[in-house]
Design an enzyme around this catalytic site. Sequence first.
Site, PDB file in Angstrom:
ATOM      1  CG  PHE A   1       3.982  -7.206   9.204  1.00  0.00           C
ATOM      2  CD1 PHE A   1       3.850  -8.153   8.253  1.00  0.00           C
ATOM      3  CD2 PHE A   1       2.760  -6.752  10.032  1.00  0.00           C
ATOM      4  CE1 PHE A   1       2.758  -9.223   8.493  1.00  0.00           C
ATOM      5  CE2 PHE A   1       1.972  -7.648  10.291  1.00  0.00           C
ATOM      6  CZ  PHE A   1       1.827  -8.848   9.549  1.00  0.00           C
TER       7      PHE A   1
ATOM      8  N   GLY B   1       0.675   1.338  16.920  1.00  0.00           N
ATOM      9  CA  GLY B   1       0.557   0.133  16.175  1.00  0.00           C
ATOM     10  C   GLY B   1       1.794  -0.953  16.697  1.00  0.00           C
TER      11      GLY B   1
ATOM     12  CG  ASP C   1      -2.128  -2.099  18.296  1.00  0.00           C
ATOM     13  OD1 ASP C   1      -3.482  -2.428  18.134  1.00  0.00           O
ATOM     14  OD2 ASP C   1      -1.168  -2.551  17.628  1.00  0.00           O
TER      15      ASP C   1
ATOM     16  CG  ASP D   1       4.014   0.081  11.632  1.00  0.00           C
ATOM     17  OD1 ASP D   1       3.427   0.080  10.270  1.00  0.00           O
ATOM     18  OD2 ASP D   1       4.607  -1.087  12.040  1.00  0.00           O
TER      19      ASP D   1
ATOM     20  CG  HIS E   1      -0.619   0.456   6.665  1.00  0.00           C
ATOM     21  ND1 HIS E   1      -0.442   0.939   8.026  1.00  0.00           N
ATOM     22  CD2 HIS E   1       0.420  -0.121   6.299  1.00  0.00           C
ATOM     23  CE1 HIS E   1       0.823   0.782   8.133  1.00  0.00           C
ATOM     24  NE2 HIS E   1       1.093   0.247   7.198  1.00  0.00           N
TER      25      HIS E   1
ATOM     26  CG  HIS F   1       6.941   0.394   8.922  1.00  0.00           C
ATOM     27  ND1 HIS F   1       6.321  -0.835   8.999  1.00  0.00           N
ATOM     28  CD2 HIS F   1       8.272   0.051   8.446  1.00  0.00           C
ATOM     29  CE1 HIS F   1       7.090  -1.593   8.672  1.00  0.00           C
ATOM     30  NE2 HIS F   1       8.015  -1.255   8.318  1.00  0.00           N
ATOM     31  CG  ASP F   2       4.681  -0.505   5.991  1.00  0.00           C
ATOM     32  OD1 ASP F   2       5.436  -1.314   5.776  1.00  0.00           O
ATOM     33  OD2 ASP F   2       3.825  -0.932   6.842  1.00  0.00           O
TER      34      ASP F   2
END
Length: 207
Positions: A17, A43, A68, A138, A141, A166-167
């Site tokens: 992503f 992640g 991860d 990342d 979330h 991120h995000d």
Amino acid sequence: MPADLNLPIDINSVKGFLAADEGLALYQYALAASKLGPCLEIGSYCGKSTIYFATACQQNNSILYALDHHRGSEEHQLGEEYHDPDLYDAGIELMDSFRTFRITMREAQLEDTVVPIVSSSAVASRHWATPLGMVFIDGGHSEEAAQTDYRCWSTHIKPGGILAIHDIFPNPEDGGQAPYNIWKLAKASGLFEELPTVNTLGLFRRK
């Protein structure tokens, strides 16, 4: 910033992503940060971000720890929005992206640079003592997951090193708020100098 990294793998074929401009920013900052020490991403999923990050580390003969648990975030689970049936192990009824991640690392010729850590963030950090040149968050979330990642890893960044998150979506209508909340924590902490955001990639330099 190079438009083409001449990778041995088609980056667009890798599940993930991370937008191209975010990946190139990750690469650019990691080129300098990996000279300070080994780096860490939280992640990895199937390895898209890992390729950008580790390719920079490889140029400096550095190491990227790729952390991860490979069971997927909340949104990857069966019945959720980003569930991928190709990554679902029906035999144990759990997500498992680790096999795909390993294939990606082999095809990207990064097995000598990337050290996979298959664990939760909290467990992996419990006795961590290695200073890091860069940390990329990342992972999950949810608010709990994001807060855990920030709390466990941000203080391990060396002075001059980079924190990337991120995000980042300041507007709740655009996306979840947990990464943005830890971005705000970093900004208010006094530990970091804010750098320009690239798309949804928030960036800081450790003072």
